[in-house]
Scaffold this motif. Structure first.
Motif, PDB file in Angstrom:
ATOM      1  N   THR A 152       0.973  -1.251  -0.086  1.00 44.21           N
ATOM      2  CA  THR A 152      -0.095  -0.131  -0.018  1.00 44.21           C
ATOM      3  C   THR A 152       0.738   1.045  -0.173  1.00 44.21           C
ATOM      4  N   LEU A 153       0.738   2.254  -0.985  1.00 42.42           N
ATOM      5  CA  LEU A 153       1.657   3.413  -0.881  1.00 42.42           C
ATOM      6  C   LEU A 153       0.678   4.651  -1.505  1.00 42.42           C
ATOM      7  N   GLN A 154       1.434   5.668  -1.173  1.00 43.54           N
ATOM      8  CA  GLN A 154       0.531   6.918  -1.527  1.00 43.54           C
ATOM      9  C   GLN A 154       1.496   7.515  -2.780  1.00 43.54           C
ATOM     10  N   ALA A 155       0.565   8.184  -3.665  1.00 41.34           N
ATOM     11  CA  ALA A 155       1.272   8.816  -4.918  1.00 41.34           C
ATOM     12  C   ALA A 155       0.165   9.943  -5.399  1.00 41.34           C
ATOM     13  N   ASP A 156       0.694  10.785  -6.244  1.00 39.78           N
ATOM     14  CA  ASP A 156      -0.091  11.754  -6.917  1.00 39.78           C
ATOM     15  C   ASP A 156      -0.904  11.461  -7.788  1.00 39.78           C
ATOM     16  N   ASN A 157      -0.768  10.205  -8.462  1.00 37.54           N
ATOM     17  CA  ASN A 157      -1.593   9.462  -9.377  1.00 37.54           C
ATOM     18  C   ASN A 157      -1.031   7.955  -9.874  1.00 37.54           C
ATOM     19  N   SER A 158      -1.883   7.542 -10.603  1.00 38.55           N
ATOM     20  CA  SER A 158      -1.634   5.939 -10.759  1.00 38.55           C
ATOM     21  C   SER A 158      -0.339   5.767 -11.410  1.00 38.55           C
ATOM     22  N   GLU A 159      -0.034   6.830 -12.522  1.00 37.90           N
ATOM     23  CA  GLU A 159       1.341   6.535 -13.342  1.00 37.90           C
ATOM     24  C   GLU A 159       2.526   6.459 -12.341  1.00 37.90           C
ATOM     25  N   MET A 160       2.348   7.556 -11.560  1.00 40.56           N
ATOM     26  CA  MET A 160       3.610   7.761 -10.132  1.00 40.56           C
ATOM     27  C   MET A 160       3.637   6.597  -9.520  1.00 40.56           C
ATOM     28  N   ALA A 161       2.563   6.204  -9.119  1.00 47.28           N
ATOM     29  CA  ALA A 161       2.439   4.827  -8.300  1.00 47.28           C
ATOM     30  C   ALA A 161       3.119   3.665  -9.164  1.00 47.28           C
ATOM     31  N   SER A 162       2.779   3.264 -10.262  1.00 48.69           N
ATOM     32  CA  SER A 162       3.158   2.275 -11.247  1.00 48.69           C
ATOM     33  C   SER A 162       4.836   2.487 -11.357  1.00 48.69           C
ATOM     34  N   GLN A 163       5.141   4.015 -11.630  1.00 50.24           N
ATOM     35  CA  GLN A 163       6.813   3.854 -11.682  1.00 50.24           C
ATOM     36  C   GLN A 163       7.409   3.610 -10.311  1.00 50.24           C
ATOM     37  N   GLN A 164       6.850   4.006  -9.285  1.00 52.41           N
ATOM     38  CA  GLN A 164       7.433   3.621  -7.860  1.00 52.41           C
ATOM     39  C   GLN A 164       7.577   2.076  -7.684  1.00 52.41           C
ATOM     40  N   LEU A 165       6.418   1.577  -8.154  1.00 49.83           N
ATOM     41  CA  LEU A 165       6.191   0.073  -8.081  1.00 49.83           C
ATOM     42  C   LEU A 165       7.423  -0.675  -8.773  1.00 49.83           C
ATOM     43  N   ASN A 166       7.521  -0.137  -9.985  1.00 52.16           N
ATOM     44  CA  ASN A 166       8.626  -0.850 -10.741  1.00 52.16           C
ATOM     45  C   ASN A 166       9.980  -0.772 -10.147  1.00 52.16           C
ATOM     46  N   GLN A 167      10.277   0.580  -9.792  1.00 48.56           N
ATOM     47  CA  GLN A 167      11.584   0.676  -9.259  1.00 48.56           C
ATOM     48  C   GLN A 167      11.662  -0.113  -7.949  1.00 48.56           C
ATOM     49  N   ILE A 168      10.780  -0.391  -7.012  1.00 51.11           N
ATOM     50  CA  ILE A 168      10.899  -1.111  -5.897  1.00 51.11           C
ATOM     51  C   ILE A 168      11.004  -2.668  -6.304  1.00 51.11           C
ATOM     52  N   CYS A 169      10.384  -3.070  -7.337  1.00 47.16           N
ATOM     53  CA  CYS A 169      10.429  -4.273  -7.697  1.00 47.16           C
ATOM     54  C   CYS A 169      11.766  -4.744  -8.433  1.00 47.16           C
ATOM     55  N   ASP A 170      12.161  -3.868  -9.011  1.00 48.53           N
ATOM     56  CA  ASP A 170      13.590  -3.942  -9.694  1.00 48.53           C
ATOM     57  C   ASP A 170      14.541  -3.888  -8.633  1.00 48.53           C
ATOM     58  N   GLN A 171      14.651  -3.074  -7.584  1.00 54.73           N
ATOM     59  CA  GLN A 171      15.641  -2.974  -6.648  1.00 54.73           C
ATOM     60  C   GLN A 171      15.369  -3.785  -5.377  1.00 54.73           C
ATOM     61  N   LEU A 172      14.489  -4.425  -5.038  1.00 56.27           N
ATOM     62  CA  LEU A 172      14.239  -4.889  -3.874  1.00 56.27           C
ATOM     63  C   LEU A 172      13.474  -6.329  -4.240  1.00 56.27           C
ATOM     64  N   LEU A 173      12.445  -6.237  -4.691  1.00 54.01           N
ATOM     65  CA  LEU A 173      11.304  -7.481  -4.706  1.00 54.01           C
ATOM     66  C   LEU A 173      11.882  -8.674  -5.635  1.00 54.01           C
TER      67      LEU A 173
END
Length: 91
Positions: free
Chosen positions: A52-73
């Motif tokens: 669960t995360l907060q973002a300004d919009n769904s595009e920013m949330a998706s970008q952040q999730l891609n980074q989280i997945c690539d870097q950690l998950l």
């Protein structure tokens, strides 16, 4: 200026790439076969993660999730990932 962020929930699925051997999946398949489930052709084991995360919009949330997945998950060398993203109702 007031910035309103939206809360999002993501369901993340991490799986081994098809070219990578899956010893855990092979062990489960062998166990199923031993139990009489001869119709199971293949088993692949993966991970399921909820974020669960907060973002300004769904595009920013998706970008952040891609980074989280690539870097950690996920290990991008041997794993694939995908996620489903839903906006959470404010209340």
């Amino acid at each position: 200026m007031l910035v309103v962020t939206q809360k999002y929930q993501a369901q993340i699925y991490v799986t081994l790439r098809p070219s990578v051997l899956d010893p855990a999946g092979t062990a489960v398949q062998a166990g199923l076969k031993h139990m009489g489930y001869d119709n199971v052709d293949q088993v692949r084991i993966g991970k399921y993660i909820e974020v669960t995360l907060q973002a300004d919009n769904s595009e920013m949330a998706s970008q952040q999730l891609n980074q989280i997945c690539d870097q950690l998950l996920a290990n991008p060398v041997i794993e694939n990932y995908r996620f489903d993203l839903q906006e959470q109702p404010t209340g």
